[in-house]
Design a protein around this motif. Structure first.
Motif, PDB file in Angstrom:
ATOM      1  N   SER A   1       0.827  -1.214   0.000  1.00  0.00           N
ATOM      2  CA  SER A   1       0.000   0.000   0.000  1.00  0.00           C
ATOM      3  C   SER A   1       0.857   1.257   0.000  1.00  0.00           C
ATOM      4  CB  SER A   1      -0.932  -0.001   1.212  1.00  0.00           C
ATOM      5  OG  SER A   1      -1.808  -1.102   1.169  1.00  0.00           O
ATOM      6  N   GLU A   2       1.891   1.254   0.823  1.00  0.00           N
ATOM      7  CA  GLU A   2       2.776   2.424   0.868  1.00  0.00           C
ATOM      8  C   GLU A   2       3.499   2.610  -0.461  1.00  0.00           C
ATOM      9  OE1 GLU A   2       6.608   4.165   3.414  1.00  0.00           O
ATOM     10  OE2 GLU A   2       5.877   2.112   3.750  1.00  0.00           O
ATOM     11  N   TYR A   3       3.966   1.514  -1.038  1.00  0.00           N
ATOM     12  CA  TYR A   3       4.689   1.606  -2.312  1.00  0.00           C
ATOM     13  C   TYR A   3       3.786   2.139  -3.421  1.00  0.00           C
ATOM     14  CZ  TYR A   3       7.529   0.152  -6.309  1.00  0.00           C
ATOM     15  OH  TYR A   3       8.267   0.131  -7.476  1.00  0.00           O
ATOM     16  N   ARG A   4       2.575   1.619  -3.499  1.00  0.00           N
ATOM     17  CA  ARG A   4       1.647   2.082  -4.527  1.00  0.00           C
ATOM     18  C   ARG A   4       1.284   3.542  -4.331  1.00  0.00           C
ATOM     19  NH1 ARG A   4      -2.579  -3.086  -4.854  1.00  0.00           N
ATOM     20  NH2 ARG A   4      -1.114  -4.547  -5.877  1.00  0.00           N
TER      21      ARG A   4
ATOM     22  N   LEU B   1       4.336  -2.975  -8.966  1.00  0.00           N
ATOM     23  CA  LEU B   1       3.299  -2.591  -8.011  1.00  0.00           C
ATOM     24  C   LEU B   1       2.717  -3.784  -7.258  1.00  0.00           C
ATOM     25  CD1 LEU B   1       1.343   0.098 -10.078  1.00  0.00           C
ATOM     26  CD2 LEU B   1       2.957   0.490  -8.212  1.00  0.00           C
ATOM     27  N   SER B   2       2.725  -4.958  -7.858  1.00  0.00           N
ATOM     28  CA  SER B   2       2.089  -6.120  -7.231  1.00  0.00           C
ATOM     29  C   SER B   2       2.946  -6.757  -6.148  1.00  0.00           C
ATOM     30  CB  SER B   2       1.734  -7.164  -8.294  1.00  0.00           C
ATOM     31  OG  SER B   2       2.912  -7.599  -8.975  1.00  0.00           O
ATOM     32  N   SER B   3       4.264  -6.720  -6.312  1.00  0.00           N
ATOM     33  CA  SER B   3       5.136  -7.374  -5.328  1.00  0.00           C
ATOM     34  C   SER B   3       6.435  -6.592  -5.179  1.00  0.00           C
ATOM     35  CB  SER B   3       5.431  -8.813  -5.746  1.00  0.00           C
ATOM     36  OG  SER B   3       5.982  -8.843  -7.065  1.00  0.00           O
ATOM     37  N   PRO B   4       6.380  -5.412  -4.584  1.00  0.00           N
ATOM     38  CA  PRO B   4       7.597  -4.614  -4.427  1.00  0.00           C
ATOM     39  C   PRO B   4       8.499  -5.148  -3.326  1.00  0.00           C
ATOM     40  CG  PRO B   4       5.748  -3.526  -3.371  1.00  0.00           C
ATOM     41  CD  PRO B   4       5.183  -4.729  -4.062  1.00  0.00           C
TER      42      PRO B   4
ATOM     43  N   HIS C   1      12.184  -4.377  -0.925  1.00  0.00           N
ATOM     44  CA  HIS C   1      12.787  -3.225  -0.262  1.00  0.00           C
ATOM     45  C   HIS C   1      13.667  -2.437  -1.225  1.00  0.00           C
ATOM     46  CE1 HIS C   1      11.218  -4.178   3.653  1.00  0.00           C
ATOM     47  NE2 HIS C   1      11.763  -5.390   3.649  1.00  0.00           N
ATOM     48  N   THR C   2      14.227  -3.111  -2.223  1.00  0.00           N
ATOM     49  CA  THR C   2      15.008  -2.410  -3.242  1.00  0.00           C
ATOM     50  C   THR C   2      14.130  -1.460  -4.044  1.00  0.00           C
ATOM     51  OG1 THR C   2      16.568  -4.246  -3.436  1.00  0.00           O
ATOM     52  CG2 THR C   2      16.460  -2.706  -5.283  1.00  0.00           C
ATOM     53  N   HIS C   3      12.934  -1.927  -4.398  1.00  0.00           N
ATOM     54  CA  HIS C   3      11.991  -1.076  -5.132  1.00  0.00           C
ATOM     55  C   HIS C   3      11.547   0.106  -4.280  1.00  0.00           C
ATOM     56  CE1 HIS C   3      11.002  -5.126  -7.213  1.00  0.00           C
ATOM     57  NE2 HIS C   3      11.987  -4.512  -7.847  1.00  0.00           N
ATOM     58  N   MET C   4      11.275  -0.146  -3.003  1.00  0.00           N
ATOM     59  CA  MET C   4      10.864   0.935  -2.111  1.00  0.00           C
ATOM     60  C   MET C   4      11.973   1.972  -1.968  1.00  0.00           C
ATOM     61  SD  MET C   4       8.515   2.240  -0.166  1.00  0.00           S
ATOM     62  CE  MET C   4       7.344   0.949   0.320  1.00  0.00           C
ATOM     63  N   LYS C   5      13.197   1.510  -1.842  1.00  0.00           N
ATOM     64  CA  LYS C   5      14.330   2.429  -1.733  1.00  0.00           C
ATOM     65  C   LYS C   5      14.464   3.276  -2.994  1.00  0.00           C
ATOM     66  CE  LYS C   5      19.325   2.477  -0.869  1.00  0.00           C
ATOM     67  NZ  LYS C   5      20.535   1.627  -0.620  1.00  0.00           N
ATOM     68  N   ALA C   6      14.261   2.654  -4.158  1.00  0.00           N
ATOM     69  CA  ALA C   6      14.343   3.388  -5.423  1.00  0.00           C
ATOM     70  C   ALA C   6      13.218   4.411  -5.536  1.00  0.00           C
ATOM     71  CB  ALA C   6      14.285   2.411  -6.599  1.00  0.00           C
ATOM     72  N   ALA C   7      12.006   4.053  -5.080  1.00  0.00           N
ATOM     73  CA  ALA C   7      10.877   4.982  -5.133  1.00  0.00           C
ATOM     74  C   ALA C   7      11.132   6.201  -4.251  1.00  0.00           C
ATOM     75  CB  ALA C   7       9.598   4.265  -4.715  1.00  0.00           C
ATOM     76  N   LYS C   8      11.660   5.970  -3.065  1.00  0.00           N
ATOM     77  CA  LYS C   8      11.951   7.078  -2.158  1.00  0.00           C
ATOM     78  C   LYS C   8      13.097   7.940  -2.692  1.00  0.00           C
ATOM     79  CE  LYS C   8      10.143   5.029   2.082  1.00  0.00           C
ATOM     80  NZ  LYS C   8      10.416   4.651   3.494  1.00  0.00           N
TER      81      LYS C   8
END
Length: 268
Positions: free
Chosen positions: A46-49, A77-80, A82-89
């Protein structure tokens, strides 16, 4: 056109408002994959999306330089992880510290120009290429796109011709739309220049005959020839890679190249 207040609120919500400034949305040549390391956990979906959705709104409206990066983030978006979250931030952090960048139109530059580029087989998961384009009018971007191509290309020229074809179809629509909105039909009477940095792709658009190295390419991907040779709607020009404004729409660039692209597209 600016979104400085909105981006400032994104930075506070994501928690990057007290971070040190960075000058690129991604690390140079960074590529995101569907799966991280075996011991890497999953991030909060939810946070990632939510973060990607806010970033996508910025990219759609006033921040075209981050189109490729947000496109890469939206593929997970379906299965992020921690690497994806770090990149988004990191993208949110970049936008926060460059929130005063925006789209500024200049009356002295009236031409319509298109730039098309591709990144051959850059998707590690599917081996498909990324195509991107940007159109400028009055010295500012008015239409842009970064998208994974629908099938695997067998050469850099094939990936470039597919990107050029998508760019040409967009040019066809923009010419008509701008002429109807402004009442200035000079855009319909003169061919629109599209710029690419691949000589083979540029030559294929002018050559009406099939060649052994391109006979496997779908006809729909070669419809640009009709717009060039028969209707004289567009003209394809070869430019050096350093002058390719669509470069940041297909890959994660080094700081000097990315900064050059941004300076040609955006202003403070």
């Amino acid at each position: 056109l600016f979104q400085s207040t909105y981006i400032k609120n994104i930075g506070a919500r994501v928690g990057v408002d007290k971070s040190y400034p960075i000058n690129t949305p991604f690390e140079p040549n960074q590529v995101l994959t569907a799966r991280g390391s075996d011991d890497e956990g999953m991030a909060d979906v939810s946070e990632y999306r939510s973060i990607v959705g806010m970033l996508m709104f910025c990219v759609t409206m006033t921040q075209p330089q981050c189109a490729y990066h947000v496109k890469e983030l939206s593929r997970h978006l379906s299965s992020p992880t921690h690497t994806h979250m770090k990149a988004a931030k990191r993208v949110a952090r970049y936008l926060y510290h460059h929130r005063n960048l925006g789209i500024v139109f200049n009356r002295s530059s009236t031409g319509l120009y298109g730039f098309s580029d591709s990144n051959f087989c850059n998707c590690i998961d599917t081996r498909r290429s990324t195509g991107g384009y940007v159109f400028t009018l009055y010295g500012a971007p008015i239409s842009w796109c970064s998208k994974l191509q629908g099938s695997i290309s067998h050469s850099t020229a094939e990936a470039e011709i597919r990107a050029l074809n998508a760019c040409a179809l967009e040019a066809k629509w923009i010419r008509r739309m701008v002429s109807e909105v402004t009442g200035n039909y000079q855009f319909q009477r003169t061919p629109t220049p599209l710029h690419c940095d691949n000589r083979a792709a540029e030559m294929w658009t002018r050559n009406p005959h099939h060649h052994a190295r391109q006979k496997h390419i779908d006809r729909s991907d070669l419809s640009i020839r009709e717009l060039v040779n028969e209707f004289n709607t567009i003209t394809v020009r070869l430019v050096p890679t350093r002058d390719q404004l669509a470069d940041c729409f297909t890959k994660s660039l080094t700081l000097p190249t990315f900064k050059s692209n941004v300076n040609n597209l955006m202003q403070e």
